[in-house]
Design a protein around this motif. Structure first.
Motif, PDB file in Angstrom:
ATOM      1  N   LEU A 117       0.815  -1.214   0.000  1.00 23.58           N
ATOM      2  CA  LEU A 117       0.000   0.000   0.000  1.00 23.58           C
ATOM      3  C   LEU A 117       0.851   1.267   0.000  1.00 23.58           C
ATOM      4  O   LEU A 117       0.405   2.319  -0.468  1.00 23.58           O
ATOM      5  N   THR A 118       2.067   1.162   0.528  1.00 21.82           N
ATOM      6  CA  THR A 118       2.944   2.335   0.562  1.00 21.82           C
ATOM      7  C   THR A 118       3.922   2.365  -0.605  1.00 21.82           C
ATOM      8  O   THR A 118       4.784   3.249  -0.681  1.00 21.82           O
ATOM      9  N   GLY A 119       3.821   1.392  -1.514  1.00 20.13           N
ATOM     10  CA  GLY A 119       4.691   1.366  -2.672  1.00 20.13           C
ATOM     11  C   GLY A 119       6.081   0.818  -2.414  1.00 20.13           C
ATOM     12  O   GLY A 119       6.979   0.992  -3.249  1.00 20.13           O
ATOM     13  N   ALA A 120       6.286   0.155  -1.265  1.00 22.61           N
ATOM     14  CA  ALA A 120       7.619  -0.355  -0.922  1.00 22.61           C
ATOM     15  C   ALA A 120       7.724  -1.860  -1.061  1.00 22.61           C
ATOM     16  O   ALA A 120       8.703  -2.461  -0.619  1.00 22.61           O
ATOM     17  N   LEU A 121       6.747  -2.503  -1.672  1.00 21.35           N
ATOM     18  CA  LEU A 121       6.746  -3.964  -1.786  1.00 21.35           C
ATOM     19  C   LEU A 121       7.808  -4.429  -2.769  1.00 21.35           C
ATOM     20  O   LEU A 121       7.929  -3.900  -3.867  1.00 21.35           O
TER      21      LEU A 121
END
Length: 429
Positions: A117-121
């Motif tokens: 969800l925070t774009g850090a996956l």
């Protein structure tokens, strides 16, 4: 039965113990329904999330070899934890252990959702979560075996295992297509399913009120318990054979699936069609699970195993001769059809004959057959595919499966296993 034979001449005290659970029909056995429903929900959630891992890993790295390596690293946690897990499962409250494990799995997969969800996956984040999740599974598996034994009478164990095989087949049916569909919508969604599945297991186990432990260890040092478990498993010829042959079988089976999935990814196959391969195999296993109960009641496990593996070898040969998408779909379905009955029969037999005090350690040690394969198989499958192509890879799998088939014919303890009504008399001292 003694540690050096495969059947006993008369029922032992342990045989009496495994039949002491009241004969309540499985559909009315509340503890059994809660335990298996929780495991079913967790398995679906974990299956959906795990399906998406190699897809994302390939997207990030652009390499089928690295994608397989990341999956292998993720599965190594269970291999490292399996021996201490068996000791712990025999020393602590099984219900509490299952609760803690399910809650830990929920938290681990929640970090993936948060990162997405925070774009850090990233693929390596997934590898780390897979590593931790597989360690949790190492503690769950031996505890689940002992818990099932505590709530299911020996006379019903074959049917209970057949039902469980049906549920796991349903996981194979839904996890692939659901994972592909969710991944196509948003990369984070398959991991939301993992969180939900683990959370359902937490709730289900919290409602189990029946004691899940029989005799517990704890009077000796954990290392002494581990040595006792190693001696116990090593003293039984059947177990020694299983550790070798089933390890090779699992290594080949998992590497086969990894190689086929990565070949389809490499050739640009739609993720939903890749999921359809697993779905068709799941439909076949679900159909096999429906007939597993009657088959197990009427057949001898060892002799039936020869038929099952022989069918898989034949299906693999067809795939090697014509390595195309629809051949993969159809032949995998043919090859796995009888697996639920074989798994139900053999797992049920082990659950009945192993003493309660040794259940965790024995099941963990025997579980090495899958755990050794889990980290190695993705690496093997992807390396063979990258170096030799799909055709040669499949012929290697044919040869390995044929070796297992021939060797199994000479495992006399396996060939002597009787029908379920004789299992309790084989209980180990």
């Amino acid at each position: 039965m003694t540690a050096e034979t495969s059947t006993s001449e008369a029922p032992t005290a342990q045989a009496a113990a495994v039949t002491a659970v009241p004969d309540v029909p499985l559909r009315h056995n509340r503890a059994y329904l809660l335990l298996t429903t929780g495991r079913f929900a967790q398995a679906i959630g974990a299956g959906v999330g795990t399906f998406a891992v190699p897809l994302l890993a390939f997207e990030v790295t652009g390499s089928v070899g690295q994608a397989g390596l990341i999956s292998g690293i993720g599965q190594a946690g269970a291999l490292l934890a399996t021996l201490p897990a068996g000791v712990v499962a025999d020393r602590v409250n099984r219900r509490l252990l299952l609760l803690v494990a399910a809650a830990t799995g929920t938290a681990l997969w929640a970090t993936v959702v948060a990162a997405g969800l925070t774009g850090a996956l990233s693929a390596w984040h997934l590898a780390a979560v897979l590593f931790g999740s597989s360690m949790v599974s190492a503690f769950v598996n031996p505890a689940s075996g002992g818990a099932l034994r505590a709530v299911v009478p020996a006379a019903q164990m074959a049917n209970a295992m057949a039902v469980n095989q049906g549920r796991m087949a349903a996981v194979g049916l839904f996890a692939g297509p659901v994972g592909g569909f969710l991944y196509g919508m948003a990369h984070v969604l398959p991991f939301v399913a993992s969180v939900v599945g683990h959370a359902i297991e937490v709730v289900a186990i919290s409602f189990v009120r029946k004691p899940l432990n029989g005799e517990r260890t704890g009077q000796t040092h954990p290392l002494a318990d581990l040595r006792d478990g190693l001696r116990f498993v090593g003293a039984v010829p059947l177990f020694r054979a299983v550790l070798v042959l089933i390890t090779l079988l699992n290594l080949t089976s998992i590497a086969l699936i990894v190689a086929i999935n990565l070949e389809l990814v490499r050739t640009g196959t739609d993720p939903r069609l890749i999921g359809l391969v697993d779905a068709c195999a799941g439909i076949s296993m679900l159909a096999g699970a429906i007939v597993a109960g009657p088959i197990v009641q009427r057949t001898r496990v060892g002799r039936f195993g020869i038929l099952v593996i022989g069918l898989l070898v034949a299906a693999l040969m067809v795939m090697a001769l014509a390595p195309t998408y629809w051949v993969f779909v159809s032949m995998l379905a043919v090859g796995v059809f009888l697996y639920p009955a074989l798994n139900a029969g053999f797992t049920g037999y082990l659950t009945v004959i192993i003493p309660d005090r040794m259940m965790g350690r024995a099941m963990s040690l025997l579980g090495l057959t899958g755990l050794i394969a889990a980290p190695a198989a993705p690496v093997l499958g992807s390396a063979l595919l990258e170096g030799w192509g799909i055709g040669a890879t499949l012929w290697v799998m044919v040869g390995a499966m044929a070796c297992v088939l021939v060797a199994l014919c000479f495992v006399r303890p396996m060939m002597r296993i009787g029908k379920p009504d004789t299992w309790a008399a084989d209980a180990l001292e």
